[in-house]
Design an enzyme around this catalytic site. Structure first.
Site, PDB file in Angstrom:
ATOM      1  N   HIS A 455      31.732  40.269  34.755  1.00 36.95           N
ATOM      2  CA  HIS A 455      32.204  41.003  35.931  1.00 36.95           C
ATOM      3  C   HIS A 455      33.638  40.618  36.307  1.00 36.95           C
ATOM      4  O   HIS A 455      34.302  41.316  37.077  1.00 36.95           O
ATOM      5  CB  HIS A 455      31.265  40.751  37.120  1.00 36.95           C
ATOM      6  CG  HIS A 455      31.058  41.956  37.979  1.00 36.95           C
ATOM      7  ND1 HIS A 455      32.102  42.751  38.410  1.00 36.95           N
ATOM      8  CD2 HIS A 455      29.929  42.523  38.491  1.00 36.95           C
ATOM      9  CE1 HIS A 455      31.632  43.740  39.152  1.00 36.95           C
ATOM     10  NE2 HIS A 455      30.306  43.622  39.216  1.00 36.95           N
ATOM     11  N   ASP A 459      34.096  45.977  35.920  1.00 39.87           N
ATOM     12  CA  ASP A 459      33.266  46.315  37.078  1.00 39.87           C
ATOM     13  C   ASP A 459      32.029  47.083  36.632  1.00 39.87           C
ATOM     14  O   ASP A 459      31.933  47.532  35.480  1.00 39.87           O
ATOM     15  CB  ASP A 459      34.065  47.137  38.086  1.00 39.87           C
ATOM     16  CG  ASP A 459      35.163  46.309  38.745  1.00 39.87           C
ATOM     17  OD1 ASP A 459      34.985  45.081  38.843  1.00 39.87           O
ATOM     18  OD2 ASP A 459      36.191  46.892  39.149  1.00 39.87           O
TER      19      ASP A 459
END
Length: 511
Positions: A455, A459
Site C-alpha cells: 500500500h 492504492d
C-alpha cells in the site's frame, strides 16, 4: 595460510548454507578444484580453491550457515607442504638405530619375515577413505529414500555424473537381489537341519552313557516335592529379573519419544532461516493489502481445449498478467531506498515448492514469450529449482511474482510479497459452479485470484483496476490468444529470415 571465505554470490544474499564438503582436512588440492557446495535461498553453487596446497582446517561443517566474508576453511600453501629434501632424508636414514641380533639367535632377516607373517590382515586390508561424491541435493535425497549408497553408483551421465536413472537402476537391482539371497540362505539351512534330524544315535553310545546313582534320601525328597502344590510367589532372583526387564521396556518406550522430539526440531538456519527472515522483513517493512476476485474462465477453458495447447492454468494466468502489467507500471515495480522504481522489463517470478523450501524461479521478459514457450520454460525452471540448479539470471531480478495453490484445492489466500517487489498474485483452484442466465441454469467455470499489494506504492483502486484488466483478459480470451498468434507469426518470420541469411552466406563461401 590461505583463507577460504564465503563469496558474495548475489547482492541480495548475505548468508549461505554449507551443503557438503568435497574435501577433508589433510587433503591436497589444486587451484580451481571445487572445495564445497553452498546453498542460498534460491540457488546452489560451488566454492573453488584459489591456490594449491593442503586443507589445514575446516571451520564451518556440513549443515552450518555462514555469512558473506566469513572464513570457511584454511589452506596451507603448497610452498609450505614440500616433501623432505634429499639431504634431510639422508640424515634421517643415518640416524636410524642399528638392528641388533636377538638373543634367540634368529637373524634380522628371519625375524623381519616372521614379524611380517604375524601381522594382522587388517593392516593390509585398510583402504584410503573414499572422497565425497559431487551430487545434486535432489539426487542425493532420492538415493537416501531408496537406501542406495552413493559410492556404489556408477554414473552414466556426462563426465561420469550420476543421474536419476542410475540411482533407480541400482535400487532396482538391490530389490531384485534381496529375495534371491534370502532363498539361497533358506536352501542352505534346510539340508543342515534335515541331516541333524535324520542322523540316528548309535546304540553303542546309548550303552556307554554313564549312569549316576541317586541316593535314596534325594529320591524321597523329590517325590515328596512333586506331591506339594507349587508356590505362587516367584523366587527373589526371578522377581528382580522381571523388574529389571520391565524397567528396560519402559525406558525403550520413553526414549524414542524424547529422541523423536529432538529429531523433529527444525532450526531456523540455511534455506529455512533465509525464508523466515525475508518473509518477516516483508511483513514488517511494508503495508500489505490483499484484494480477491473471481474470474469466469468458461470461454477460456473451451478455447484452451480447442486450441490443443497443453498450457496449464498458471501459464495462462502468467500470459494474461504479463499483458496487463504493461499498462500498470506501479504494479511492476521495486521499492528501494525509499523510492518507487517502475521496471521496464517484465520479469515474472514463479514460486516453486521444493524439498528445501520455497524457491522463486524467474523468467526474464515473460511478455515476449508465447504460451507454448512459457509452458516449456516454466517446466524447465521448476525442474531446476527442485534440483537446486537455477542460474543467477533464473533466480534473481523478478518484477512481479505468481504463486499457485490450485493443486491443493485452495481458493483465496494472502500471499506475501517477495521484496523488493510491490505486488504478488495468488492463483487458486478452478471450480465448476451454476449460474442463472436468461432464466436458465448453466454450468460455468471460475478461477479465484488473490492480489497482495504494498500500500506504500499502490492504492486500493489502482490495484483493483489491474486485477480487473487481468480478469477481463481471462474472461475474453480472444485478445489473449490473438497476441499469442502474433508472437508465433513473428517468430516464424524471424526463422525464415535467418534461413535466408544462412543461404546467402553459404553462396558467398562457395563463390
Amino acid at each position: 595460510m590461505i583463507e577460504v571465505k564465503l563469496p558474495k554470490i548475489r547482492e541480495d544474499v548475505n548468508e549461505s548454507l554449507v551443503v557438503i564438503w568435497f574435501v577433508s582436512e589433510g587433503d591436497a588440492v589444486k587451484e580451481g578444484d571445487p572445495l564445497l557446495e553452498i546453498q542460498t535461498e534460491k540457488e546452489v553453487s560451488e566454492v573453488e580453491a584459489e591456490a594449491s596446497g593442503t586443507i589445514n582446517e575446516i571451520i564451518y561443517k556440513r549443515g552450518e550457515s555462514a555469512k558473506v566474508g566469513e572464513v570457511l576453511a584454511t589452506i596451507n600453501p603448497a610452498e609450505n607442504t614440500q616433501e623432505t629434501k634429499p639431504e634431510e632424508q639422508k640424515i634421517v636414514e643415518n640416524t636410524e638405530p642399528e638392528t641388533k641380533i636377538p638373543d634367540d639367535g634368529q637373524k634380522p632377516e628371519e625375524q623381519k619375515i616372521t614379524e611380517n607373517a604375524e601381522q594382522p590382515k587388517e593392516a593390509s586390508e585398510q583402504t584410503e577413505p573414499a572422497k565425497t561424491l559431487r551430487l545434486a541435493p535432489g539426487l542425493r535425497k532420492l538415493a537416501r529414500e531408496l537406501n542406495v549408497p552413493v559410492e556404489s553408483i556408477a554414473g552414466t551421465g556426462r563426465n561420469g555424473k550420476i543421474t536419476e536413472k542410475d540411482i533407480r537402476r541400482v535400487a532396482g537391482q538391490a530389490a531384485a537381489a534381496e529375495p534371491a539371497g534370502k532363498a539361497e540362505e533358506l536352501q542352505q539351512e534346510k539340508p543342515e537341519e534335515e541331516s541333524a534330524r535324520q542322523e540316528p544315535i548309535p546304540d553303542q553310545a546309548l550303552d556307554e552313557a554313564p549312569t549316576k546313582e541317586v541316593p535314596e534320601k534325594e529320591t524321597a525328597q523329590e517325590n515328596a516335592g512333586t506331591e506339594e502344590l507349587p508356590s505362587e510367589e516367584p523366587p527373589e532372583e526371578l522377581a528382580q529379573q522381571e523388574q529389571a526387564a520391565l524397567a528396560e521396556q519402559a525406558e525403550a518406550i520413553l526414549e524414542p519419544e524424547e529422541n523423536d522430539r529432538e529429531s523433529d526440531a527444525v532450526p531456523f538456519s540455511g534455506i529455512r532461516g533465509v525464508i523466515a527472515r525475508r518473509m518477516t522483513e516483508s511483513l514488517q517493512n511494508s503495508a500489505q493489502l490483499t484484494e480477491t476476485a473471481w474470474a469466469d474462465v468458461t470461454k477460456l477453458h473451451s478455447k484452451k481445449d480447442a486450441s490443443g495447447k497443453e498450457a496449464g492454468w498458471t501459464v495462462v494466468v502468467a500470459k494474461a498478467a504479463a499483458q496487463a502489467l504493461g499498462k500498470h507500471p506501479l504494479v511492476n515495480a521495486h521499492i528501494k531506498e525509499g523510492q518507487i522504481l517502475p521496471q521496464e522489463a517484465i520479469n515474472l517470478g514463479f514460486a516453486v515448492d521444493t524439498d528445501r523450501g520455497l524457491q522463486v524461479a524467474v523468467l526474464q521478459e515473460a511478455d515476449k514469450h508465447s504460451l507454448g514457450d512459457l509452458q516449456k520454460h516454466l517446466a524447465e525452471l521448476a525442474e531446476k529449482a527442485r534440483n537446486g540448479q537455477l542460474a543467477n539470471e533464473q533466480s534473481a531480478g523478478s518484477t512481479f511474482t505468481i504463486t499457485s495453490l490450485g493443486a491443493y484445492r485452495i481458493q483465496f489466500f494472502t500471499p506475501i510479497i517477495n521484496p523488493p517487489e510491490t505486488a504478488i498474485l495468488g492463483v487458486g483452484t478452478i471450480e465448476t459452479y451454476l449460474a442463472l442466465e436468461g432464466g436458465k441454469v448453466q454450468e460455468r467455470k471460475r478461477l479465484p485470484l488473490s492480489l497482495t499489494i504494498d500500500h506504500r506504492a499502490i492504492d486500493g483502486a489502482p490495484a483493483a483496476k489491474f486485477l480487473g484488466d487481468l480478469i477481463e483478459l481471462l474472461e475474453k480470451p480472444k485478445q489473449l490468444f490473438k497476441e499469442d498468434e502474433e508472437l508465433e507469426t513473428e517468430k516464424t518470420a524471424e526463422k525464415k529470415k535467418d534461413k535466408k541469411k544462412d543461404k546467402k552466406k553459404r553462396k558467398k563461401k562457395k563463390s
